[in-house]
Write a protein that holds these residues in place. Structure first.
Motif, PDB file in Angstrom:
ATOM      1  N   LEU A  45       5.545  -9.024 -10.659  1.00 30.98           N
ATOM      2  CA  LEU A  45       4.602  -8.315 -10.283  1.00 30.98           C
ATOM      3  C   LEU A  45       4.712  -6.902 -10.433  1.00 30.98           C
ATOM      4  O   LEU A  45       5.164  -6.505  -8.893  1.00 30.98           O
ATOM      5  N   ALA A  46       3.840  -5.864 -10.842  1.00 31.91           N
ATOM      6  CA  ALA A  46       4.447  -4.588 -10.757  1.00 31.91           C
ATOM      7  C   ALA A  46       3.505  -3.817 -10.979  1.00 31.91           C
ATOM      8  O   ALA A  46       2.417  -3.585 -11.243  1.00 31.91           O
ATOM      9  N   ASN A  53       0.516   1.867  -2.942  1.00 29.28           N
ATOM     10  CA  ASN A  53       0.461   2.679  -1.691  1.00 29.28           C
ATOM     11  C   ASN A  53      -1.222   2.809  -1.976  1.00 29.28           C
ATOM     12  O   ASN A  53      -1.939   3.452  -0.842  1.00 29.28           O
ATOM     13  N   GLY A  55      -3.628  -0.416  -3.052  1.00 21.55           N
ATOM     14  CA  GLY A  55      -4.244  -1.683  -2.610  1.00 21.55           C
ATOM     15  C   GLY A  55      -4.461  -1.937  -3.854  1.00 21.55           C
ATOM     16  O   GLY A  55      -4.754  -3.403  -3.867  1.00 21.55           O
ATOM     17  N   VAL A  56      -3.860  -1.380  -4.792  1.00 25.76           N
ATOM     18  CA  VAL A  56      -3.799  -2.035  -6.619  1.00 25.76           C
ATOM     19  C   VAL A  56      -2.853  -3.889  -6.726  1.00 25.76           C
ATOM     20  O   VAL A  56      -3.280  -4.241  -7.063  1.00 25.76           O
ATOM     21  N   GLY A  57      -1.643  -3.538  -6.207  1.00 26.87           N
ATOM     22  CA  GLY A  57      -1.027  -4.981  -5.678  1.00 26.87           C
ATOM     23  C   GLY A  57      -1.329  -6.196  -5.136  1.00 26.87           C
ATOM     24  O   GLY A  57      -1.126  -7.168  -5.809  1.00 26.87           O
ATOM     25  N   THR A  58      -2.356  -5.043  -3.764  1.00 23.59           N
ATOM     26  CA  THR A  58      -2.723  -6.217  -3.361  1.00 23.59           C
ATOM     27  C   THR A  58      -3.412  -7.020  -3.668  1.00 23.59           C
ATOM     28  O   THR A  58      -3.728  -7.874  -3.592  1.00 23.59           O
ATOM     29  N   THR A  83      11.064 -15.029  -6.521  1.00 21.66           N
ATOM     30  CA  THR A  83      11.906 -14.127  -6.135  1.00 21.66           C
ATOM     31  C   THR A  83      11.525 -12.394  -5.938  1.00 21.66           C
ATOM     32  O   THR A  83      11.036 -11.901  -7.157  1.00 21.66           O
ATOM     33  N   TRP A  93       6.238  -9.090   0.020  1.00 18.02           N
ATOM     34  CA  TRP A  93       4.961 -10.287   0.308  1.00 18.02           C
ATOM     35  C   TRP A  93       5.051 -10.661   1.087  1.00 18.02           C
ATOM     36  O   TRP A  93       4.156 -12.160   1.902  1.00 18.02           O
TER      37      TRP A  93
HETATM   38  C1  COA Z   1       5.670  -3.567  -4.118  1.00 14.04           C
HETATM   39  C2  COA Z   1       4.413  -3.457  -5.119  1.00 14.04           C
HETATM   40  C3  COA Z   1       3.623  -3.788  -6.272  1.00 14.04           C
HETATM   41  C4  COA Z   1       3.454  -2.678  -4.492  1.00 14.04           C
HETATM   42  O1  COA Z   1       2.414  -2.353  -5.064  1.00 14.04           O
HETATM   43  P1  COA Z   1       1.342  -1.572  -3.975  1.00 14.04           P
HETATM   44  O2  COA Z   1      -0.009  -1.300  -4.990  1.00 14.04           O
HETATM   45  O3  COA Z   1       1.913  -0.135  -3.701  1.00 14.04           O
HETATM   46  O4  COA Z   1       1.329  -2.087  -2.951  1.00 14.04           O
HETATM   47  P2  COA Z   1      -0.652  -2.042  -2.129  1.00 14.04           P
HETATM   48  O5  COA Z   1      -0.957  -0.867  -2.372  1.00 14.04           O
HETATM   49  O6  COA Z   1      -1.431  -3.090  -1.914  1.00 14.04           O
HETATM   50  O7  COA Z   1      -0.141  -2.147  -0.817  1.00 14.04           O
HETATM   51  C5  COA Z   1       0.599  -1.161   0.297  1.00 14.04           C
HETATM   52  C6  COA Z   1       0.689  -2.010   1.594  1.00 14.04           C
HETATM   53  O8  COA Z   1       1.422  -2.184   2.074  1.00 14.04           O
HETATM   54  C7  COA Z   1       2.746  -1.828   2.074  1.00 14.04           C
HETATM   55  N1  COA Z   1       4.235  -1.634   2.430  1.00 14.04           N
HETATM   56  C8  COA Z   1       4.468  -1.200   0.826  1.00 14.04           C
HETATM   57  N2  COA Z   1       5.588  -1.576   1.120  1.00 14.04           N
HETATM   58  C9  COA Z   1       6.005  -2.751   2.009  1.00 14.04           C
HETATM   59  C10 COA Z   1       7.271  -3.271   2.385  1.00 14.04           C
HETATM   60  N3  COA Z   1       8.019  -3.316   1.425  1.00 14.04           N
HETATM   61  N4  COA Z   1       7.201  -4.176   3.523  1.00 14.04           N
HETATM   62  C11 COA Z   1       5.753  -3.947   4.582  1.00 14.04           C
HETATM   63  N5  COA Z   1       4.526  -3.378   4.033  1.00 14.04           N
HETATM   64  C12 COA Z   1       4.871  -2.888   2.756  1.00 14.04           C
HETATM   65  C13 COA Z   1       2.159   0.115   2.505  1.00 14.04           C
HETATM   66  O9  COA Z   1       2.530   0.220   3.648  1.00 14.04           O
HETATM   67  C14 COA Z   1       0.516   0.122   2.362  1.00 14.04           C
HETATM   68  O10 COA Z   1       0.346  -0.938   3.662  1.00 14.04           O
HETATM   69  P3  COA Z   1      -1.308  -0.963   3.900  1.00 14.04           P
HETATM   70  O11 COA Z   1      -2.727  -1.432   3.539  1.00 14.04           O
HETATM   71  O12 COA Z   1      -1.387  -1.563   5.760  1.00 14.04           O
HETATM   72  O13 COA Z   1      -1.361   1.226   3.733  1.00 14.04           O
HETATM   73  C15 COA Z   1       5.055  -1.808  -5.774  1.00 14.04           C
HETATM   74  O14 COA Z   1       5.247  -1.265  -5.430  1.00 14.04           O
HETATM   75  C16 COA Z   1       5.534  -2.326  -7.031  1.00 14.04           C
HETATM   76  O15 COA Z   1       5.375  -2.477  -8.460  1.00 14.04           O
HETATM   77  N6  COA Z   1       7.116  -2.202  -6.666  1.00 14.04           N
HETATM   78  C17 COA Z   1       8.342  -2.133  -7.766  1.00 14.04           C
HETATM   79  C18 COA Z   1       8.702  -3.918  -8.164  1.00 14.04           C
HETATM   80  C19 COA Z   1       8.306  -5.050  -7.275  1.00 14.04           C
HETATM   81  O16 COA Z   1       8.484  -4.661  -6.570  1.00 14.04           O
HETATM   82  N7  COA Z   1       7.590  -5.855  -7.468  1.00 14.04           N
HETATM   83  C20 COA Z   1       7.802  -7.192  -6.573  1.00 14.04           C
HETATM   84  C21 COA Z   1       8.402  -7.773  -6.527  1.00 14.04           C
HETATM   85  S1  COA Z   1       8.080  -9.314  -7.585  1.00 14.04           S
END
Ligand code: COA
Length: 126
Positions: A45-46, A53, A55-58, A83, A93
């Motif tokens: 998931l990326a 930040n 909300g796309v990942g969520t 993992t 997660w």
């Molecule tokens: C991890 C990942 C999927 C997050 O995606 P994203 O779209 O930026 O996440 P969201 O916008 O949905 O969520 C952001 C929220 O999570 C919080 N957040 C980000 N990283 C965090 C962490 N390590 N711990 C806790 N909260 C975290 C942010 O502060 C934000 O909080 P808010 O909603 O209260 O403002 C992205 O950074 C990514 O692709 N990383 C590289 C690949 C990866 O690590 N994939 C997951 C593992 S398999």
């Protein structure tokens, strides 16, 4: 997969069915389950860092979790497992309720979320 208006990929996730060794699974996961314990593996998931930040990942994680609930209506899917790529990702997660598969190794990156807990998680994510 999520793409922008120009069809450029913004985020993606991949899933597959998997089985967890019952003898190594936490009690709550193993209890009454077949061996191996059927689960949905979240392989990747990326999100493109330009869209971080917002909300796309969520949203994508919510879609995968809802898929596990849907699957579980037709064939057993006891949990979602992932993992985490890094410790940073593990904390991300954990926000959704994912917990370490090996309870005695809280720092490990193999995580699970019970399908039975997903509805509550989805309500919190909205
Ligand atoms: C991890 C990942 C999927 C997050 O995606 P994203 O779209 O930026 O996440 P969201 O916008 O949905 O969520 C952001 C929220 O999570 C919080 N957040 C980000 N990283 C965090 C962490 N390590 N711990 C806790 N909260 C975290 C942010 O502060 C934000 O909080 P808010 O909603 O209260 O403002 C992205 O950074 C990514 O692709 N990383 C590289 C690949 C990866 O690590 N994939 C997951 C593992 S398999």
């Amino acid at each position: 997969m999520i793409a922008d208006a120009d069809d450029v990929v913004v985020a993606y996730a991949s899933v597959a069915m998997t089985g967890i060794d019952r003898s190594a699974a936490p009690e709550v996961l193993a209890k009454g389950a077949p061996d191996p314990v059927p689960a949905l593996l979240l392989g990747r998931l990326a999100v493109d860092h330009r869209y971080a930040n917002v909300g796309v990942g969520t949203a994508l994680a919510a879609h995968v979790l809802a898929t596990a609930v849907e699957l579980n209506h037709k064939a057993a899917c006891r949990a979602v497992v992932v993992t985490a790529l890094t410790e940073h990702a593990r904390t991300w997660w954990e926000r959704f309720g994912f917990r370490p598969l090996a309870p005695n190794e809280p720092d490990q990156l193999d995580l699970y979320l019970l399908t039975s807990g997903i509805d509550a998680t989805l309500r919190r994510m909205r």
